[in-house]
Design a protein around this motif. Structure first.
Motif, short mmCIF file in Angstrom:
data_model
loop_
_atom_site.label_atom_id
_atom_site.label_comp_id
_atom_site.label_asym_id
_atom_site.label_seq_id
_atom_site.Cartn_x
_atom_site.Cartn_y
_atom_site.Cartn_z
N LYS A 79 7.08 -1.39 6.26
CA LYS A 79 7.26 -0.20 5.44
C LYS A 79 6.11 0.79 5.67
O LYS A 79 4.94 0.43 5.58
N TYR A 80 6.51 2.04 5.95
CA TYR A 80 5.50 3.05 6.28
C TYR A 80 4.51 3.26 5.14
O TYR A 80 3.32 3.45 5.38
N LYS A 81 4.99 3.19 3.90
CA LYS A 81 4.08 3.41 2.78
C LYS A 81 3.03 2.30 2.70
O LYS A 81 1.94 2.52 2.16
N GLU A 82 3.35 1.11 3.25
CA GLU A 82 2.38 0.01 3.25
C GLU A 82 1.38 0.14 4.39
O GLU A 82 0.21 -0.18 4.23
N LYS A 84 0.60 2.97 6.00
CA LYS A 84 -0.07 4.27 6.07
C LYS A 84 -1.56 4.19 5.79
O LYS A 84 -2.37 4.79 6.52
N PRO A 85 -2.01 3.43 4.75
CA PRO A 85 -3.45 3.37 4.49
C PRO A 85 -4.24 2.64 5.56
O PRO A 85 -5.45 2.83 5.66
N ASN A 156 -4.59 -4.78 1.59
CA ASN A 156 -3.54 -4.39 2.55
C ASN A 156 -3.62 -5.18 3.86
O ASN A 156 -3.26 -4.68 4.93
N ASN A 265 12.65 2.67 7.77
CA ASN A 265 12.04 3.59 6.82
C ASN A 265 12.83 4.87 6.61
O ASN A 265 12.32 5.82 6.01
N ASN A 266 14.06 4.91 7.09
CA ASN A 266 14.93 6.06 6.88
C ASN A 266 16.23 5.62 6.22
O ASN A 266 16.66 4.47 6.37
N LYS A 481 12.97 7.60 -6.94
CA LYS A 481 12.14 6.68 -6.19
C LYS A 481 12.15 5.33 -6.89
O LYS A 481 12.46 5.22 -8.06
N SER A 484 8.17 1.90 -10.51
CA SER A 484 6.93 1.15 -10.37
C SER A 484 6.72 0.23 -11.55
O SER A 484 7.43 0.28 -12.55
#
Length: 501
Positions: A79-82, A84-85, A156, A265-266, A481, A484
Motif C-alpha cells: 500500500k502506497y500510504k504505508e 510513502k514514509p 514502519n 493502489n488504484n 475514505k 480510522s
C-alpha cells in the motif's frame, strides 16, 4: 525415476500434497514453510527417492515465471500510504544496500579463496559474481514469513522490508548479468556498465508504470460475461509486461513489481477477486519453484563446500548485511538503532539467489557449479537461522506489537466500487442505559447497522430488536475514505452520549 509426460501429473500432485501437509506441521514449530518445500524437493530428488531432474534451463524458466507472479502479487499488497514514509530508505537499501552487500561479501570470498586450506579458488570477478547472485533479500521468503508471523512491527519496518525485498531483485539481477558479461568478454568499460544499469532501471520503471496503468484501464472498461476471466486477463498482462520489458533490455522484475503496486493502489473492478486469485497463484508457484530447486540440487555435493559456505553465510549475516544496512541508513537518523539491527537481521535468502545462480551455469562460467552449490547452502542456512528467529529478534529488540486483526468478525466484504466501509462496535452498559433497542440509539448520519452478532448467532437488526451487552454491531458507513480508529471511537462516543441525554 525421471519425469515424463505420463507421470508428471501424478508425481507433481504427490509433491504438492506432501509439501502442503509438511508445511502445516512445520508452521506450528516456527519453521519457514518455504524451507520445508525446499527440503521436500531434496528428499524426493536424486539423493533421496531418486527423482531425476537436472535441467537448469527449465528450473530457470520456472523461477522466472514464479518470480513474476510473486513480485506482482507482492506489489498489489504493498500500500502506497504505508510505504510513502519509508520510500527513501527502502529504495536506498534496494540499490546501494545490494551493491555494498555484493562488494563486501565478494571481497571476503576472494580472501577465503587465497587460503591454502579452502577448497575454492575463485578469481576476484568470480568471487564478486558469487556474491552478486545472493546480494538481494528474497521477496518470496520475506513476504511469506513477515505476513505469517502473528505480530506487527513498529517504525514502519514491515512495509520498508517488503519494499526492499520486492524492489532489490533487479539490482542483484543486473549485477549478476553485468559480471557474467564482464567475465565472458574479458572486461567491460565503465561506460558500458553504467549504460546497462541505467537502461535496465529506466526501461523497467517506465514499462511497469505504463503497463500497470494500461491493465487498470482495460479491466475497468472491458465488459466480460464471466467475472472469472478478469484475474486471468491480469495474469496475461503480468507475463506480457515481463516479456516486453525484457525484450526492450529493461528489467522485467522491476516492471512487474511497479505494475503490481499501481494495480493494488488504484480503483479497479474486481480487485478483491484479482488479489485473491494472484495470492493463491503466487503460493502455488512458490511451492513449485522451491520444489524444483530442491530437486535440482545434489545434496551430497553440498557437503564438500559446507565449511566455506558456512563461513560466507555467517559473514553475510554478522558483518556483510549489517555493515551495508548501517551505511545505507546513516542519513536517516529517525530510524532507531534497534530498527537498523532488525533490518540487518531480515536479510533472508531464498529462491531468488538460487535462480540467479543458475545464470552462471547456463553461461558456462568457470566455477559455476561451485557458485550454485554455495548459494544453495547459504539459502538453507539463512532460512534456518534468520527465518526461524524473526519473531524472537523483533521481541528482543522491542519492535513487535500485537497484530491488529483485519476484516471483521462477520466475514462480510463489500465491493470497493460502492465507496462504503464496514466497522464494528461492541454494545456496553452505557449504550443500553435508556433503552435496549436500536431505536433508542442515535446512529450518526450516513451510518447504518447491518448485522448483530451474539455469541455464534447472527441477527438481522430492526428497531425492535433487543440488544444485549457484548453484542457486536456491524455498521456500514458512506465515508469517502476508510474509517480510522479515531473515527470509530467518535461513533462509539456519539452513540454513548445520546443514550445519556
Amino acid at each position: 525415476m525421471i519425469f515424463t509426460a505420463e507421470n508428471i501429473l501424478l508425481i507433481g500432485s504427490i509433491l504438492l500434497f506432501v509439501s502442503i501437509v509438511v508445511s502445516k506441521t512445520g508452521y506450528r514449530f516456527g519453521v519457514p514453510t518455504l524451507l520445508l518445500f525446499l527440503f521436500v524437493g531434496m528428499i524426493f530428488g536424486s539423493d533421496g527417492f531418486g527423482l531425476q531432474f537436472n535441467d537448469t534451463g527449465d528450473a530457470q524458466f520456472i523461477g522466472m515465471v514464479a518470480l513474476s507472479i510473486i513480485l506482482f502479487s507482492g506489489g498489489m499488497d504493498t500500500k502506497y500510504k504505508e510505504i510513502k514514509p519509508i520510500i527513501a530508505p527502502g529504495i536506498v537499501l534496494s540499490t546501494f544496500g545490494v551493491f555494498f552487500t555484493a562488494l563486501f561479501t565478494g571481497l571476503f570470498i576472494f580472501f577465503l579463496s587465497g587460503m591454502s586450506w579452502t577448497n575454492i579458488h575463485l578469481p576476484i570477478t568470480t568471487s564478486l559474481l558469487l556474491a552478486a547472485t545472493m546480494s538481494s533479500t528474497d521477496s518470496a521468503s520475506v513476504f511469506a514469513i513477515l505476513r505469517s508471523q502473528k505480530m506487527n512491527l513498529k517504525e514502519n519496518l514491515r512495509p520498508m522490508l517488503e519494499l526492499e525485498s520486492g524492489s532489490n531483485d533487479p539490482m542483484a539481477f543486473m549485477l549478476t548479468i553485468v559480471l557474467i558479461q564482464f567475465i565472458e568478454s574479458s572486461g567491460m568499460g565503465a561506460g558500458q556498465i553504467a549504460l546497462s544499469f541505467v537502461t535496465q532501471f529506466v526501461v523497467g520503471g517506465v514499462a511497469g508504470y505504463i503497463f500497470g496503468k494500461l491493465v487498470i484501464f482495460i479491466v475497468n472498461k472491458i465488459n466480460m460475461a464471466n467475472a472469472s476471466l478478469y484475474p486471468i486477463l491480469v495474469l496475461s498482462f503480468v507475463f506480457f509486461t515481463f516479456a516486453i520489458t525484457d525484450a526492450m533490455k529493461g528489467n522485467g522484475y522491476l516492471a512487474v513489481y511497479i505494475a503490481g503496486i499501481l494495480v493494488g493502489n488504484n480503483r479497479m473492478m474486481y480487485r478483491k477477486e484479482i488479489s485473491s486469485f494472484m495470492d493463491g497463484f503466487s503460493w502455488l508457484f512458490q511451492i513449485i519453484m522451491f520444489l524444483t530447486l530442491g530437486l535440482l540440487v545434489n545434496p551430497h555435493e553440498l557437503l564438500t563446500i559446507a565449511p566455506v559456505a558456512i563461513l560466507i553465510g555467517v559473514f553475510m549475516i554478522i558483518l556483510g548485511r549489517p555493515l551495508s544496512v548501517f551505511l545505507c541508513l546513516l542519513p536517516f537518523r529517525k530510524i532507531s538503532l534497534n530498527a537498523k539491527h532488525f533490518v540487518s537481521w531480515v536479510g533472508l535468502r531464498g529462491a531468488v539467489p538460487i535462480i540467479f545462480a543458475t545464470y552462471p551455469v547456463m553461461h558456462d562460467v568457470p566455477g559455476a557449479d561451485v557458485i550454485f552449490n554455495i548459494v544453495f547452502f547459504i539459502t538453507i542456512l539463512s532460512l534456518v537461522i534468520q527465518g526461524t528467529s524473526i519473531s524472537f529478534v523483533a521481541k528482543l529488540l522491542h519492535l513487535s506489537t500485537p497484530l491488529k486483526e483485519e476484516g471483521n468478525q462477520f466475514g462480510v466484504e463489500l465491493p470497493e466500487e460502492l465507496n462504503t466501509h464496514l466497522f464494528e462496535i461492541t454494545v456496553n452498559d452505557a449504550m443500553l442505559k435508556h433503552g435496549n433497542t436500536l431505536k433508542y440509539m442515535s446512529v450518526p448520519q450516513g451510518t447504518l447497522v447491518m448485522l448483530v452478532k451474539r455469541g455464534k448467532q447472527f441477527l438481522i437488526p430492526n428497531g425492535s430488536l433487543v440488544l444485549h451487552i457484548d453484542d457486536v454491531l456491524l455498521l456500514i458507513s458512506e465515508q469517502e475514505k476508510a474509517i480510522s480508529d479515531e473515527a470509530v471511537q467518535k461513533v462509539h462516543v456519539e452513540m454513548h452520549t445520546d443514550t445519556e441525554n
